[in-house]
Motif scaffolding. Sequence first.
Motif, PDB file in Angstrom:
ATOM      1  N   MET A   1      40.352  51.195  65.485  1.00  0.00           N
ATOM      2  CA  MET A   1      40.971  50.037  65.472  1.00  0.00           C
ATOM      3  C   MET A   1      41.444  50.025  63.320  1.00  0.00           C
ATOM      4  O   MET A   1      40.458  50.978  62.766  1.00  0.00           O
ATOM      5  N   ALA A   2      42.047  49.389  62.932  1.00  0.00           N
ATOM      6  CA  ALA A   2      42.728  50.150  61.667  1.00  0.00           C
ATOM      7  C   ALA A   2      42.074  49.787  60.813  1.00  0.00           C
ATOM      8  O   ALA A   2      42.036  48.151  61.143  1.00  0.00           O
ATOM      9  N   PRO A   3      41.711  49.690  59.682  1.00  0.00           N
ATOM     10  CA  PRO A   3      41.176  49.016  58.502  1.00  0.00           C
ATOM     11  C   PRO A   3      41.578  47.835  58.110  1.00  0.00           C
ATOM     12  O   PRO A   3      42.614  48.260  57.306  1.00  0.00           O
ATOM     13  N   ARG A   4      41.326  46.902  57.438  1.00  0.00           N
ATOM     14  CA  ARG A   4      42.037  45.873  56.676  1.00  0.00           C
ATOM     15  C   ARG A   4      41.771  46.550  55.400  1.00  0.00           C
ATOM     16  O   ARG A   4      40.376  47.368  55.114  1.00  0.00           O
ATOM     17  N   TYR A   5      42.157  45.971  54.632  1.00  0.00           N
ATOM     18  CA  TYR A   5      42.652  46.060  53.045  1.00  0.00           C
ATOM     19  C   TYR A   5      41.483  45.485  52.056  1.00  0.00           C
ATOM     20  O   TYR A   5      42.800  44.544  51.881  1.00  0.00           O
ATOM     21  N   TYR A   6      41.457  45.607  50.797  1.00  0.00           N
ATOM     22  CA  TYR A   6      40.785  44.603  50.222  1.00  0.00           C
ATOM     23  C   TYR A   6      41.655  44.980  48.357  1.00  0.00           C
ATOM     24  O   TYR A   6      40.914  45.900  48.017  1.00  0.00           O
ATOM     25  N   THR A   7      42.928  44.549  48.164  1.00  0.00           N
ATOM     26  CA  THR A   7      42.812  45.400  46.962  1.00  0.00           C
ATOM     27  C   THR A   7      42.269  44.931  45.744  1.00  0.00           C
ATOM     28  O   THR A   7      42.606  43.397  45.297  1.00  0.00           O
ATOM     29  N   VAL A   8      41.667  45.504  45.176  1.00  0.00           N
ATOM     30  CA  VAL A   8      41.683  45.209  44.162  1.00  0.00           C
ATOM     31  C   VAL A   8      42.213  45.290  42.992  1.00  0.00           C
ATOM     32  O   VAL A   8      42.196  46.431  42.600  1.00  0.00           O
ATOM     33  N   THR A   9      42.717  44.339  41.710  1.00  0.00           N
ATOM     34  CA  THR A   9      43.826  44.661  40.526  1.00  0.00           C
ATOM     35  C   THR A   9      42.524  45.336  39.643  1.00  0.00           C
ATOM     36  O   THR A   9      41.708  44.867  39.023  1.00  0.00           O
ATOM     37  N   TRP A  10      43.353  45.985  38.059  1.00  0.00           N
ATOM     38  CA  TRP A  10      42.162  45.642  36.933  1.00  0.00           C
ATOM     39  C   TRP A  10      42.330  44.840  36.602  1.00  0.00           C
ATOM     40  O   TRP A  10      40.865  44.793  36.135  1.00  0.00           O
ATOM     41  N   ASP A  11      43.199  43.391  36.188  1.00  0.00           N
ATOM     42  CA  ASP A  11      42.102  42.321  36.474  1.00  0.00           C
ATOM     43  C   ASP A  11      41.323  41.785  36.624  1.00  0.00           C
ATOM     44  O   ASP A  11      40.374  41.488  36.324  1.00  0.00           O
ATOM     45  N   GLN A  12      41.832  41.806  37.876  1.00  0.00           N
ATOM     46  CA  GLN A  12      39.858  41.348  39.077  1.00  0.00           C
ATOM     47  C   GLN A  12      38.635  42.187  38.960  1.00  0.00           C
ATOM     48  O   GLN A  12      38.119  41.705  38.922  1.00  0.00           O
ATOM     49  N   LEU A  13      38.727  43.232  39.007  1.00  0.00           N
ATOM     50  CA  LEU A  13      38.137  44.129  38.316  1.00  0.00           C
ATOM     51  C   LEU A  13      37.173  43.472  36.846  1.00  0.00           C
ATOM     52  O   LEU A  13      36.171  43.597  36.716  1.00  0.00           O
ATOM     53  N   HIS A  14      37.750  43.922  36.149  1.00  0.00           N
ATOM     54  CA  HIS A  14      37.618  42.872  34.612  1.00  0.00           C
ATOM     55  C   HIS A  14      36.973  41.376  34.584  1.00  0.00           C
ATOM     56  O   HIS A  14      35.190  41.910  34.362  1.00  0.00           O
ATOM     57  N   ARG A  15      37.302  40.217  35.760  1.00  0.00           N
ATOM     58  CA  ARG A  15      36.795  39.465  35.943  1.00  0.00           C
ATOM     59  C   ARG A  15      34.961  39.593  36.576  1.00  0.00           C
ATOM     60  O   ARG A  15      34.447  38.743  36.130  1.00  0.00           O
ATOM     61  N   ASP A  16      35.873  40.331  37.620  1.00  0.00           N
ATOM     62  CA  ASP A  16      34.212  40.491  38.688  1.00  0.00           C
ATOM     63  C   ASP A  16      32.681  41.587  38.025  1.00  0.00           C
ATOM     64  O   ASP A  16      32.048  40.919  37.936  1.00  0.00           O
ATOM     65  N   GLY A  17      33.549  41.920  36.877  1.00  0.00           N
ATOM     66  CA  GLY A  17      32.650  43.259  36.292  1.00  0.00           C
ATOM     67  C   GLY A  17      31.715  42.072  35.555  1.00  0.00           C
ATOM     68  O   GLY A  17      30.743  42.282  35.033  1.00  0.00           O
ATOM     69  N   LYS A  18      33.037  40.518  34.718  1.00  0.00           N
ATOM     70  CA  LYS A  18      31.849  40.106  33.318  1.00  0.00           C
ATOM     71  C   LYS A  18      31.151  38.821  34.547  1.00  0.00           C
ATOM     72  O   LYS A  18      30.307  38.520  34.282  1.00  0.00           O
ATOM     73  N   ALA A  19      31.964  38.804  35.774  1.00  0.00           N
ATOM     74  CA  ALA A  19      30.745  37.948  36.983  1.00  0.00           C
ATOM     75  C   ALA A  19      29.369  38.488  37.117  1.00  0.00           C
ATOM     76  O   ALA A  19      28.289  37.865  36.449  1.00  0.00           O
TER      77      ALA A  19
END
Length: 165
Positions: A1-19
Amino acid sequence: MAPRYYTVTWDQLHRDGKALAWRLVERGPWTGMVAITRGGLIPAAIVARELDCRLIETVSVVTYDEEQRGHPQVVKPPQAALESQGEGWLLIDDLVDTGTTAKVVRAMLPKAHFATVYAKPAGKPTVDTFITEVSQDTWILFPWDTEPQFIAPIAKARGNGGGGQ
Ligand SMILES: O=P(O)(O)OC[C@H]1O[C@H](OP(=O)(O)OP(=O)(O)O)[C@H](O)[C@@H]1O
Ligand SMILES: O=c1[nH]c(=O)c2nc[nH]c2[nH]1
Ligand SMILES: [Mg+2]
């Protein structure tokens, strides 16, 4: 089965890193931080900035070649944290997937607090703190592995052209 992808942007990574930093500041103070290279380097920089942490060590574990998993190899040990077995140290990576990398590093630093930004179910038991869970069949696409590109309009991609005129 082809994998699904979850795309993380720089903005999102920064937000999640701060969280992640908000969660970790409650558990400090920390002696220092060990970033698991290479994926843990940018999350570690974000968290270190928020926690005002200046002592950064690295451990290098090579497991994957693109999306294929091989045998984990420790290319560089986390020298500064070894003597204390990681006590008081934060261990940071971008994600846990199978937990293979985590197990190798935790064997070297059993007393460290292991934190990742993202986690998949199989690796979750190896992590002390994480922010977002994705399913096991999802491949997380980080901003350093991707670039924006042209995508055809939906109508053209379906081959039924545009309307009007
Ligand atoms: O839980 P696991 O199944 O071990 O997978 C997670 C590890 O895989 C990726 O690193 P990778 O080995 O691809 O190296 P990199 O960080 O240098 O890109 C990721 O950065 C984690 O460190
Ligand atoms: O960029 C990545 N995305 C992932 O989902 C993953 N799992 C292991 N290693 C990974 N690297
Ligand atoms: Mg990695």
